[in-house]
Design an enzyme around this catalytic site. Structure first.
Site, PDB file in Angstrom:
ATOM      1  N   HIS A 171      -2.587  -4.350  10.979  1.00 22.88           N
ATOM      2  CA  HIS A 171      -2.723  -3.657  12.567  1.00 22.88           C
ATOM      3  C   HIS A 171      -2.541  -4.833  13.359  1.00 22.88           C
ATOM      4  CE1 HIS A 171      -5.102  -1.170   9.719  1.00 22.88           C
ATOM      5  NE2 HIS A 171      -4.496  -0.215  10.480  1.00 22.88           N
ATOM      6  N   ILE A 201       0.839  -1.164  -0.028  1.00 22.24           N
ATOM      7  CA  ILE A 201      -0.017   0.084  -0.073  1.00 22.24           C
ATOM      8  C   ILE A 201       0.832   1.247   0.081  1.00 22.24           C
ATOM      9  CG2 ILE A 201      -1.519   1.297   1.407  1.00 22.24           C
ATOM     10  CD1 ILE A 201      -2.632  -1.488  -0.049  1.00 22.24           C
ATOM     11  N   HIS A 238      -6.518   3.863  -2.376  1.00 21.67           N
ATOM     12  CA  HIS A 238      -6.691   3.024  -1.287  1.00 21.67           C
ATOM     13  C   HIS A 238      -7.625   3.500  -0.462  1.00 21.67           C
ATOM     14  CE1 HIS A 238      -5.723   0.122   1.925  1.00 21.67           C
ATOM     15  NE2 HIS A 238      -5.612   1.409   2.416  1.00 21.67           N
ATOM     16  N   CYS A 263      -1.725   7.139  17.632  1.00 25.90           N
ATOM     17  CA  CYS A 263      -2.243   8.620  18.116  1.00 25.90           C
ATOM     18  C   CYS A 263      -1.745   9.373  16.525  1.00 25.90           C
ATOM     19  CB  CYS A 263      -1.591   9.087  18.897  1.00 25.90           C
ATOM     20  SG  CYS A 263      -2.257   8.477  20.570  1.00 25.90           S
ATOM     21  N   SER A 323       3.678   2.433   2.585  1.00 18.96           N
ATOM     22  CA  SER A 323       4.839   2.915   3.856  1.00 18.96           C
ATOM     23  C   SER A 323       5.366   1.543   4.052  1.00 18.96           C
ATOM     24  CB  SER A 323       4.143   3.417   4.918  1.00 18.96           C
ATOM     25  OG  SER A 323       2.856   2.599   5.516  1.00 18.96           O
TER      26      SER A 323
END
Length: 762
Positions: free
Chosen positions: A701, A438, A648, A523, A440
């Site tokens: 994640h 995607i 995306h 965050c 990074s």
């Protein structure tokens, strides 16, 4: 004569002034602290939050808004809603099991995560299925006791409403929600009865799902739920709290047996006030008036707010009017006092959580007739806003002229997709089921430290550029070794996918400590659009061109799309969001052209937040989607036919906007499918989608590395719906938050899975 107006808060930011909450979570996850120390540190943070609100003079201070991860997950585990795959055997849910549901573990994948209504906060989706709810522990009661014993605060208990909880859950047919509610009510009522027995006076029941709209069946369900609750806990003052939009039909809510109703008078488009003026307000109910914007960082116009209070006071008994934010302050940073580098004209126009509480106190004093203490502060507020509004960069004529001429630009690519895809296939000659990522790659401690040294001037531009180039070169080499087909440069120079662009565009400013929670410990520090947005110079060309020079394989140029930049920024409040999106789209159009001119002819313009901005009410969808799609096309539709445009999108429901996604006319769209366990694929079962699709085959994640067989299964599931010729293989999001070891292992398995399926479809 003065009147004591009651002030209330709906929720306070969890992360702490210096992100202490985040750091404590990550210390526990990494094994640096044990559970006992973790709980002690979290208790200290929780106490600080309570004391901040106490010192601000807030009358009704929320308790149980604090969480170790997510308030919806808290509600699920509180009722024993733990999916069978975690081998839960009842009782209070252990801390590691709680985090496994949020993040996954070696034995089981995480629960699905998706956006909390139209915000950038993510919640963990409860999986109810056939589970029988039981109260495993009373978290609101524990929070109430903590506030009372540690701070002397008689807190207002906050819980997620049963209606909203069920609407946000999965694992049962929508038509069976009434039956599921009946299963839940005994445990839900038990929780409230225990609060009543403890002597709790106020309970805030959050029901934001109401604002999406209610049909007759849903109104009947609410009457059943609250009828049973009210009969069981007559000693509690129940606040039915809505936010994010107008609560409609209000007349149905006014009939519910609750003592107070909380309404949003900021994001309702004026509908809540109009309904009160039309219907009146019952004398036996309190109104929680959400007059301070809980999602904006701008100082409130005191005269406008006092005018609103005056209008409300014509219909609501003065002794039953509560002044509060429009929503929880979860969505804004903690305090402006941490910002030492902003120019005064801007800083004085800002209001974060603590400042919003001060605004509530000021408005309560002024509306109550206490002019002696309020007048000086009101004058200061008026002057600060006047200075800010007069800044010349907020009214650039060149930007206004470009926006005025926007309708003169073409509205589509020069060839339709069916024709240009043939040209692209001839140009790129990619294999069946091409693999990519995607954008990074891991932002290691070394990368972050290098960026910090550069920002502080310890490293000069040349040294930092050399460091970034080395990272890019290593990433390109790794991708080639892994066997990926389309590469990325890794985005090592970028702190954040929106902040990076904001730093290079006109009209933005940046805070030092303006952090907000996105999900879990993640965050973000949204940039601030305070003036007109304008292109200054190329932003991504240097790194993309360097990466492409290192390989013969295609390297995608990586941009963030106009609607995502808008939705993930704090936006000025004097222009419509549509108008600001146009400014951003025109700026990005220059960047896309610069990339293409430099030889980068695969360009990914990410729009992960386009679904997030969708209005909550269905009747408002079309207007939003029209300008959101137009903004994307303005940024991308001028490229050559052989230039392949990717986009995306993150965790989203797509069934209600698949037509708009197609209208964006991107050549390839990549979306999440792994964390929802393949369920998003159903959006493409019911709609004929003819463009390229990359369905993320593993969840980035979670730290777990899926096996080849698991990814193969995800791919094969998609191929039962999609033609192999339009399918791309990729993770479900960027890899910035992952470590290199797990990244390499997962991508290696992904490439192997793609190869296996490719052979079977050859």
């Amino acid at each position: 004569m003065t009147t004591k107006w009651i002030t209330s808060n709906l929720g306070y930011p969890r992360i702490g002034k210096n992100r202490e909450w985040k750091k404590t979570l990550e210390a526990y996850w990494s094994g640096k602290i044990g559970e006992q120390e973790f709980r002690a540190e979290m208790a200290d943070i929780q106490l600080q939050h309570l004391q901040s609100q106490q010192q601000a003079g807030i009358d009704l201070i929320p308790v149980n808004d604090f969480t170790f991860y997510d308030h919806v997950l808290d509600t699920a585990v509180m009722f024993g809603i733990v999916p069978p795959r975690y081998d839960y055997d009842g009782g209070a849910v252990p801390l590691d099991l709680y985090f496994a549901m949020a993040r996954g573990n070696a034995a089981a994948p995480a629960c699905e995560m998706t956006k909390w209504f139209n915000t950038n906060y993510h919640y963990i989706v409860p999986e109810i299925g056939s589970l029988t709810p039981r109260l495993t522990e009373n978290k609101p009661l524990a929070a109430y006791r903590f506030a009372k014993t540690q701070a002397g605060i008689e807190g207002k208990a906050v819980i997620v409403g049963l209606y909203t909880f069920l609407k946000l859950s999965k694992g049962f047919p929508a038509a069976e929600i009434g039956e599921v509610a009946a299963r839940f009510l005994p445990a839900y009522i038990q929780l409230l009865q225990e609060l009543q027995q403890e002597g709790v006076a106020w309970v805030q029941i959050d029901e934001p799902a109401i604002v999406i709209g209610l049909n007759e069946g849903e109104i009947a369900l609410l009457k059943t739920i609250y009828g049973e609750i009210s009969a069981a806990v007559p000693g509690l003052n129940l606040i039915l709290q809505t936010y994010f939009e107008a609560a409609e039909p209000l007349e149905a809510l006014l009939e519910l047996p609750v003592q107070a109703i909380g309404l949003d008078f900021v994001h309702d488009g004026g509908a809540n006030l109009e309904a009160i003026e039309r219907l009146g307000w019952p004398e036996d109910k309190w109104l929680g008036a959400g007059i301070i914007d809980g999602r904006s960082i701008w100082r409130a116009d005191p005269d406008a707010k006092l005018g609103l209070i005056e209008k409300l006071a014509l219909h609501v008994p003065l002794d039953r009017l509560i002044l509060q934010p429009s929503s929880s302050l979860l969505h804004v940073p903690v305090t402006v006092q941490s910002e030492g580098k902003l120019k005064p004209a801007v800083k004085q126009a800002l209001a974060f959580a603590d400042e919003k509480l001060a605004e509530l106190r000021l408005l309560a004093a002024a509306a109550g007739g206490d002019n002696g203490t309020a007048e000086a502060e009101l004058a200061e507020s008026r002057e600060a806003l006047a200075v800010f509004r007069a800044l010349p960069e907020r009214g650039r004529r060149d930007v206004a002229e470009q926006v005025r001429r926007l309708d003169e630009l073409p509205d589509s690519r020069s060839l339709p997709f069916a024709e240009r895809v043939q040209l692209q296939q001839e140009k790129w000659r990619l294999p069946l089921l091409p693999t990519t990522t995607i954008g990074s790659f891991p932002q290691t401690a070394e990368v972050r430290q290098a960026r910090l040294k550069w920002r502080k001037g310890v490293w000069n531009e040349e040294r930092y550029d050399t460091f970034v180039r080395r990272q890019i070169a290593e990433a390109i080499t790794l991708q080639e070794e892994l066997g990926l087909d389309v590469l990325v440069h890794g985005e090592f120079e970028r702190t954040d996918m929106v902040e990076f662009f904001g730093e290079k565009l006109g009209g933005y400013l940046f805070t030092q400590n303006g952090w907000v929670q996105s999900y879990g410990s993640r965050c973000v520090k949204p940039p601030v659009i305070y003036a007109d947005v304008a292109f200054i110079h190329p932003m991504t060309v240097k790194e993309s061109v360097y990466a492409q020079s290192l390989t013969k394989l295609p390297v995608k140029g990586m941009l963030t799309g106009p609607v995502t930049i808008l939705n993930w920024s704090f936006v000025r409040d004097d222009l419509s969001r549509e108008e600001v999106a146009k400014q951003i789209a025109l700026a990005l159009r220059h960047e896309v052209q610069a990339l293409e001119d430099a030889g980068i002819e695969m360009i990914q313009v990410d729009e992960p937040a386009i679904r997030e901005g969708l209005p909550l009410k269905a009747e408002d969808h079309e207007y939003y989607l029209n300008w959101a799609v137009r903004s994307f096309r303005v940024a991308t539709n001028h490229v050559k036919d052989t230039t392949q445009v990717h986009t995306h999108m993150c965790y989203s429901e797509f069934n209600d906007m698949i037509g708009a996604i197609s209208a964006m006319d991107a050549d390839v769209i990549s979306i999440e499918t792994s964390r929802s366990h393949g369920e998003l694929i159903t959006a493409f079962e019911d709609h004929d989608y003819d463009k390229g699709i990359g369905l993320g085959v593993y969840d980035i994640h979670s730290p777990r590395v899926p096996e080849v067989a698991e990814m193969t299964q995800n791919i094969e599931r998609a191929l039962r719906v999609l033609d192999a010729g339009q399918f791309w293989i990729n993770p479900d999001c960027g890899l910035k938050t992952r470590g290199w070891e797990e990244t390499e292992a997962a991508l290696r398995n992904m490439v192997l899975a793609a190869g296996n399926v490719r052979k079977n479809n050859a």
